[in-house]
Design a protein around this motif. Sequence first.
Motif, PDB file in Angstrom:
ATOM      1  N   PRO A 136       0.797  -1.236   0.000  1.00 32.12           N
ATOM      2  CA  PRO A 136       0.000   0.000   0.000  1.00 32.12           C
ATOM      3  C   PRO A 136       0.829   1.286   0.000  1.00 32.12           C
ATOM      4  N   GLU A 137       2.087   1.213   0.389  1.00 34.96           N
ATOM      5  CA  GLU A 137       2.946   2.398   0.477  1.00 34.96           C
ATOM      6  C   GLU A 137       3.968   2.503  -0.644  1.00 34.96           C
ATOM      7  N   ILE A 138       4.077   1.492  -1.497  1.00 35.81           N
ATOM      8  CA  ILE A 138       5.070   1.529  -2.581  1.00 35.81           C
ATOM      9  C   ILE A 138       4.580   2.474  -3.676  1.00 35.81           C
ATOM     10  N   ASP A 139       5.398   3.484  -3.974  1.00 39.84           N
ATOM     11  CA  ASP A 139       5.073   4.479  -4.987  1.00 39.84           C
ATOM     12  C   ASP A 139       5.705   4.177  -6.337  1.00 39.84           C
ATOM     13  N   ARG A 140       6.840   3.478  -6.308  1.00 43.29           N
ATOM     14  CA  ARG A 140       7.576   3.224  -7.538  1.00 43.29           C
ATOM     15  C   ARG A 140       8.268   1.874  -7.447  1.00 43.29           C
ATOM     16  N   THR A 179      17.136  -6.127 -17.989  1.00 39.01           N
ATOM     17  CA  THR A 179      16.185  -5.062 -18.286  1.00 39.01           C
ATOM     18  C   THR A 179      15.896  -4.291 -17.007  1.00 39.01           C
ATOM     19  N   PHE A 180      15.948  -2.962 -17.091  1.00 36.06           N
ATOM     20  CA  PHE A 180      15.486  -2.117 -16.000  1.00 36.06           C
ATOM     21  C   PHE A 180      14.087  -1.662 -16.380  1.00 36.06           C
ATOM     22  N   ALA A 181      13.098  -2.040 -15.594  1.00 40.07           N
ATOM     23  CA  ALA A 181      11.711  -1.642 -15.841  1.00 40.07           C
ATOM     24  C   ALA A 181      11.236  -0.802 -14.660  1.00 40.07           C
ATOM     25  N   THR A 182      10.774   0.414 -14.960  1.00 43.45           N
ATOM     26  CA  THR A 182      10.321   1.344 -13.920  1.00 43.45           C
ATOM     27  C   THR A 182       8.817   1.536 -14.040  1.00 43.45           C
ATOM     28  N   TYR A 183       8.135   1.452 -12.890  1.00 45.68           N
ATOM     29  CA  TYR A 183       6.688   1.609 -12.822  1.00 45.68           C
ATOM     30  C   TYR A 183       6.348   2.569 -11.693  1.00 45.68           C
ATOM     31  N   SER A 184       5.282   3.341 -11.872  1.00 47.79           N
ATOM     32  CA  SER A 184       4.767   4.211 -10.814  1.00 47.79           C
ATOM     33  C   SER A 184       3.354   3.771 -10.470  1.00 47.79           C
ATOM     34  N   ARG A 185       3.002   4.002  -9.200  1.00 47.84           N
ATOM     35  CA  ARG A 185       1.631   3.667  -8.781  1.00 47.84           C
ATOM     36  C   ARG A 185       0.639   4.441  -9.639  1.00 47.84           C
ATOM     37  N   SER A 186      -0.367   3.735 -10.136  1.00 51.56           N
ATOM     38  CA  SER A 186      -1.401   4.373 -10.963  1.00 51.56           C
ATOM     39  C   SER A 186      -2.301   5.221 -10.122  1.00 51.56           C
TER      40      SER A 186
END
Length: 186
Positions: A136-140, A179-186
Amino acid sequence: MRNLTYMVAMSLDGFIAAPDGTYNDFLFEGDHMTALFEEYPDALPTVARQALGLDEKPNRTFDTVVMGRATYEVPGGLPSPYAHLRQYVVSSTLTGAPEDVTVVADALSAVRALKAESGLDIWLCGGGKLAAALVPEIDRLILKVHPIVLGRGVPLFDGEFPAQRFAKVESRVFATGVTFATYSRS
């Protein structure tokens, strides 16, 4: 408010470590490591920063690291692996940690308090159970996906939680196949 970033190496089949907690099968040489050193020098252990001459440079991305006990006590680990960061280990039983390592039992409360402070971002460096508790607290997410299949081990997220959606920000493939894959919380 600061962000919590889960940056971790993982296998193609979603494991962040072997069953014994080691990560010897991951690649530690090549162009992806150069990118890691240049872009995220804060995420290197203090001894590596010193060996690379980075110990005098100020932190750019992270000023705090949060890790589970198994990550902290990885075989061959150091008593204060990230002395250039504020270090938090989540454990209800760990004793004898050095003065610069703070041990907390309640991960969610600790991370929420850290996020409310001013400063650079917070790095969640492992492990799978802690990551599941902190979803619940992970932003990225910054997933360093290595071209290996482990078959078993410590999963990226080890536990139950409600589905969370993330949006892809960036993906880079290196000559090593990592591979470096970056995601942000929607």
